[in-house]
Design a protein around this motif. Structure first.
Motif, mmCIF file in Angstrom:
data_model
loop_
_atom_site.group_PDB
_atom_site.id
_atom_site.type_symbol
_atom_site.label_atom_id
_atom_site.label_comp_id
_atom_site.label_asym_id
_atom_site.label_seq_id
_atom_site.Cartn_x
_atom_site.Cartn_y
_atom_site.Cartn_z
ATOM 1 N N ARG A 62 0.864 -1.180 0.000
ATOM 2 C CA ARG A 62 0.000 0.000 0.000
ATOM 3 C C ARG A 62 0.899 1.229 0.000
ATOM 4 O O ARG A 62 1.797 1.346 0.832
ATOM 5 C CB ARG A 62 -0.878 0.009 1.260
ATOM 6 C CG ARG A 62 -1.890 1.134 1.301
ATOM 7 C CD ARG A 62 -2.844 0.942 2.462
ATOM 8 N NE ARG A 62 -2.175 1.098 3.740
ATOM 9 C CZ ARG A 62 -2.154 2.223 4.461
ATOM 10 N NH1 ARG A 62 -2.789 3.281 4.026
ATOM 11 N NH2 ARG A 62 -1.528 2.282 5.616
ATOM 12 N N ASN A 109 -3.392 12.005 11.899
ATOM 13 C CA ASN A 109 -2.779 10.699 12.153
ATOM 14 C C ASN A 109 -2.713 9.887 10.878
ATOM 15 O O ASN A 109 -3.677 9.829 10.109
ATOM 16 C CB ASN A 109 -3.608 9.901 13.179
ATOM 17 C CG ASN A 109 -3.545 10.506 14.574
ATOM 18 O OD1 ASN A 109 -4.562 10.713 15.201
ATOM 19 N ND2 ASN A 109 -2.360 10.816 15.038
ATOM 20 N N GLY A 110 -1.569 9.276 10.639
ATOM 21 C CA GLY A 110 -1.428 8.385 9.496
ATOM 22 C C GLY A 110 -1.186 9.099 8.178
ATOM 23 O O GLY A 110 -1.169 8.470 7.119
ATOM 24 N N GLY A 121 1.504 10.469 7.067
ATOM 25 C CA GLY A 121 2.814 10.157 6.471
ATOM 26 C C GLY A 121 3.948 11.020 7.005
ATOM 27 O O GLY A 121 5.041 11.039 6.422
ATOM 28 N N LYS A 122 3.742 11.688 8.132
ATOM 29 C CA LYS A 122 4.772 12.600 8.671
ATOM 30 C C LYS A 122 6.008 11.819 9.128
ATOM 31 O O LYS A 122 7.127 12.110 8.718
ATOM 32 C CB LYS A 122 4.197 13.417 9.845
ATOM 33 C CG LYS A 122 2.984 14.245 9.481
ATOM 34 C CD LYS A 122 2.463 15.048 10.633
ATOM 35 C CE LYS A 122 1.910 14.226 11.782
ATOM 36 N NZ LYS A 122 0.718 13.422 11.448
ATOM 37 N N THR A 123 5.769 10.826 9.986
ATOM 38 C CA THR A 123 6.911 10.066 10.521
ATOM 39 C C THR A 123 7.629 9.309 9.406
ATOM 40 O O THR A 123 8.861 9.248 9.376
ATOM 41 C CB THR A 123 6.425 9.099 11.625
ATOM 42 O OG1 THR A 123 5.856 9.881 12.672
ATOM 43 C CG2 THR A 123 7.563 8.260 12.188
ATOM 44 N N THR A 124 6.870 8.761 8.473
ATOM 45 C CA THR A 124 7.488 8.043 7.349
ATOM 46 C C THR A 124 8.397 8.981 6.566
ATOM 47 O O THR A 124 9.533 8.632 6.230
ATOM 48 C CB THR A 124 6.382 7.461 6.428
ATOM 49 O OG1 THR A 124 5.517 6.649 7.231
ATOM 50 C CG2 THR A 124 6.964 6.631 5.313
ATOM 51 N N GLU A 131 9.743 10.380 17.420
ATOM 52 C CA GLU A 131 8.371 10.463 17.923
ATOM 53 C C GLU A 131 8.313 9.916 19.358
ATOM 54 O O GLU A 131 7.683 10.492 20.230
ATOM 55 C CB GLU A 131 7.471 9.637 16.993
ATOM 56 C CG GLU A 131 6.003 9.902 17.142
ATOM 57 C CD GLU A 131 5.208 9.258 16.005
ATOM 58 O OE1 GLU A 131 5.689 8.274 15.391
ATOM 59 O OE2 GLU A 131 4.110 9.735 15.724
HETATM 60 N N1 LIG Z 1 6.354 -0.108 9.058
HETATM 61 C C1 LIG Z 1 5.160 0.064 8.536
HETATM 62 N N2 LIG Z 1 4.483 -0.955 7.963
HETATM 63 C C2 LIG Z 1 3.266 -0.784 7.411
HETATM 64 N N3 LIG Z 1 2.610 0.400 7.382
HETATM 65 C C3 LIG Z 1 3.210 1.463 7.953
HETATM 66 C C4 LIG Z 1 4.517 1.355 8.559
HETATM 67 N N4 LIG Z 1 4.863 2.577 9.034
HETATM 68 C C5 LIG Z 1 3.831 3.403 8.743
HETATM 69 N N5 LIG Z 1 2.856 2.736 8.096
HETATM 70 C C6 LIG Z 1 1.601 3.305 7.587
HETATM 71 O O1 LIG Z 1 1.933 4.457 6.846
HETATM 72 C C7 LIG Z 1 0.961 5.478 7.065
HETATM 73 C C8 LIG Z 1 1.675 6.741 7.522
HETATM 74 O O2 LIG Z 1 2.200 6.502 8.819
HETATM 75 P P1 LIG Z 1 3.052 7.586 9.606
HETATM 76 O O3 LIG Z 1 3.534 6.967 10.861
HETATM 77 O O4 LIG Z 1 4.050 8.168 8.676
HETATM 78 O O5 LIG Z 1 1.931 8.685 9.918
HETATM 79 P P2 LIG Z 1 2.018 10.015 10.796
HETATM 80 O O6 LIG Z 1 1.570 11.128 9.926
HETATM 81 O O7 LIG Z 1 3.357 10.122 11.430
HETATM 82 O O8 LIG Z 1 0.884 9.744 11.896
HETATM 83 P P3 LIG Z 1 0.841 10.157 13.454
HETATM 84 O O9 LIG Z 1 0.363 11.574 13.470
HETATM 85 O O10 LIG Z 1 -0.178 9.228 14.025
HETATM 86 O O11 LIG Z 1 2.195 9.986 14.050
HETATM 87 C C9 LIG Z 1 -0.035 4.934 8.059
HETATM 88 O O12 LIG Z 1 -1.150 4.468 7.356
HETATM 89 C C10 LIG Z 1 0.694 3.794 8.713
HETATM 90 O O13 LIG Z 1 -0.194 2.765 9.096
#
Ligand SMILES: Nc1ncnc2c1ncn2[C@@H]1O[C@H](COP(=O)(O)OP(=O)(O)OP(=O)(O)O)[C@@H](O)[C@H]1O
Ligand SMILES: [Mg+2]
Length: 324
Positions: free
Chosen positions: A22, A44-45, A47-50, A87
């Protein structure tokens, strides 16, 4: 100069229980300019941390490019110029604050009296004390400060902070904001993610809003003012309701409470006409204010917009199978 340049990042993850992938980043692009505080805002989710992990080389993107100080992100010399607050900061629970910072300092090549002096300085900067207590006895907010202390210990030029305000009480947030603004005033560049809009609004020079793996808007303080400057709020009194009949094209909305009318004028250019109509009908003007939206309003607008329906899904989002 761009301290950080992110270009067209794409990233997909494999589902735990299947081979389906995905895509969670669909071509993320933005840049941080030297000496600015750039907020990274998204639900949430989103994609910031990614994105942050890819910038730091903790995750590999499927495609796209990251440049730090104009150099490829993976270079060792480039990494030494960055401080990172994850985080969920990890500390060694059995160490005291000083022991932990000494360990972090050694990892970046700092030694001796220089390191000890710098440790005292950063402990003071983040508002902690050089106690002998082990880190396992620290509260979440205190650990967040410990995380910040290790991020700034080697005096990096670029700070990347993932949710630095999380777990902090209102005073702790003000303190964190002051520290970050102080660092910006020293010429550092700060890129941080957050959910807390008022904090982002009061300290950021610019904010990039990410939604479902795409940057939907990057706004500066000037943009925020410009977005709203076309609309003007007016409060008027003492005119008959029918005097507004000719102003339908000029007014966004009109509400009354007793003798007073609250008018939202569509454009700055229309104010003169509305004022004339009010005076000609014997009314008086109590207030005229340019309307500036808050970052919260801009953020909510972006989240609630029709964007989702208009975006074409990538094959990955349609759950393309990878081969067996
Ligand atoms: N290791 C992983 N394996 C599968 N899916 C992942 C993985 N890491 C992140 N995701 C998915 O990627 C998407 C983005 O996640 P991410 O952690 O980057 O969001 P975020 O913006 O940092 O959210 P938050 O505000 O909750 O910290 C989410 O749908 C999450 O489920
Ligand atoms: Mg996150």
């Amino acid at each position: 100069m761009d301290v950080l340049r992110v270009e067209d990042l794409r990233k997909s993850f494999r589902h735990d229980m299947s081979l389906r992938r995905r895509e969670v980043l669909h071509g993320v692009s933005f840049e941080a300019i030297a000496g600015e505080i750039l907020g990274f805002l998204g639900p949430n989710g989103a994609g910031k941390t990614t994105t942050i992990k890819i910038i730091l080389g903790l995750l590999r993107a499927d495609s796209g490019d990251v440049r730090l100080f104009g150099r490829p992100a993976g270079e060792r010399a480039v990494r030494a110029r960055i401080g990172f607050l994850p985080e969920n900061p990890y500390v060694f629970p059995h160490l005291s604050l000083i022991e932990f910072l000494e360990f972090c300092g050694h990892m970046t090549g700092m030694r001796g009296t220089v390191l000890r002096a710098r440790i005292e300085e950063v402990i003071w900067m983040v508002g902690l004390e050089s106690s002998r207590a082990r880190l396992k006895t620290y509260s979440k907010g205190q650990l967040q400060r410990v995380g910040l202390a290790q991020a700034i210990l080697h005096d990096p030029e670029l700070l990347i902070l993932d949710e630095p305000f999380s777990g902090l009480d209102p005073l702790g947030r003000i303190k964190m904001r002051d520290i970050l603004v102080g660092l910006r005033n020293q010429g550092k560049t700060i890129f941080f993610s957050s959910h807390i809009l008022p904090d982002v609004e009061t300290m950021c020079d610019r904010t990039c809003i990410i939604r479902e793996g795409l940057i939907v808007r990057c706004v500066g303080i000037d943009d925020l003012i410009r977005i709203g400057e076309s609309r003007v709020e007016m409060i008027v009194r003492g005119c008959p309701p029918e005097c507004f009949d000719t102003l339908d094209d000029y007014l966004e909305s009109k509400n009354s409470t007793g003798d007073e009318f609250f008018l939202l004028v569509k454009k700055q250019d229309y104010v003169r006409t509305v004022v004339q109509v009010v005076y000609n009908s014997g009314g008086e003007i109590l207030k005229i204010v340019n309307q500036h939206p808050s970052l919260e309003e801009v953020f909510l607008n972006e989240m609630l917009s029709e964007f989702k329906q208009s975006r074409v899904k990538t094959p990955e989002e349609e759950h393309t199978f990878i081969g067996f």
